[in-house]
Design a protein around this motif. Sequence first.
Motif, PDB file in Angstrom:
ATOM      1  N   PHE A  36       0.770  -1.290   0.091  1.00 47.80           N
ATOM      2  CA  PHE A  36      -0.035  -0.156   0.193  1.00 47.80           C
ATOM      3  C   PHE A  36       0.857   1.208  -0.055  1.00 47.80           C
ATOM      4  O   PHE A  36       1.895   1.405   0.294  1.00 47.80           O
ATOM      5  N   SER A  37       0.373   2.230  -0.758  1.00 49.17           N
ATOM      6  CA  SER A  37       1.406   3.477  -0.874  1.00 49.17           C
ATOM      7  C   SER A  37       0.691   4.255   0.555  1.00 49.17           C
ATOM      8  O   SER A  37      -0.058   3.939   0.903  1.00 49.17           O
ATOM      9  N   TYR A  38       1.549   5.364   0.870  1.00 48.95           N
ATOM     10  CA  TYR A  38       1.317   6.000   2.151  1.00 48.95           C
ATOM     11  C   TYR A  38       0.082   6.838   1.735  1.00 48.95           C
ATOM     12  O   TYR A  38      -0.609   7.043   3.021  1.00 48.95           O
ATOM     13  N   GLN A  39      -0.335   7.263   0.774  1.00 51.15           N
ATOM     14  CA  GLN A  39      -1.444   7.958   0.226  1.00 51.15           C
ATOM     15  C   GLN A  39      -2.622   6.589   0.281  1.00 51.15           C
ATOM     16  O   GLN A  39      -3.665   7.363   0.880  1.00 51.15           O
ATOM     17  N   GLU A  40      -2.541   5.725   0.105  1.00 50.76           N
ATOM     18  CA  GLU A  40      -3.787   4.859   0.456  1.00 50.76           C
ATOM     19  C   GLU A  40      -3.763   4.547   2.031  1.00 50.76           C
ATOM     20  O   GLU A  40      -4.984   4.446   2.465  1.00 50.76           O
TER      21      GLU A  40
END
Length: 167
Positions: A36-40
């Motif tokens: 998962f990206s930090y944005q997610e």
Amino acid sequence: MTAFDPKSLRSYSQEDVQQILQLAIARQADNTDKEFSYQEILEIAAELKISPESLKVAESDWISKQSEAQQRLAFNLYRQGKFKKRLGNYAIINTFFILADLIGGGGISWALYILLFSGLAIGLDIWNTLQIKGEEYEIAFQKWNRKHQIKQTINTVLNKWFKGLQL
């Protein structure tokens, strides 16, 4: 337990909520290797009404725990390496005494006592090496960790100093 009914008035402890959400996230991901990206993560936290500040603190705590877990793994490998060296020393010394006893007396007599006592020492050494919980382990880990951090600090300072000399 009956099937999940979102309209029911159940209540869960914080630990239960964490476990349920952890299982749900694990099942949602098609691939366990999915990252998962930090944005997610920010979006998920926002949906759960978790502030970005709380998320940053939690991430910092998580990074700290990961670092400590890696340090403990390195410490355990260090202890196992030291144990293997001591075991080799025991084997060499006991082999020498057994051979000296065989050559000197035609059989094993007095070397058996040395073998038994060193066997006791090896047993205690195995016990202490494999023990990864308890106060003695924590004290040994903290001592090793301090030495390790001091070595890293000295290496960093020396590297900066040498780089400064090269310029």
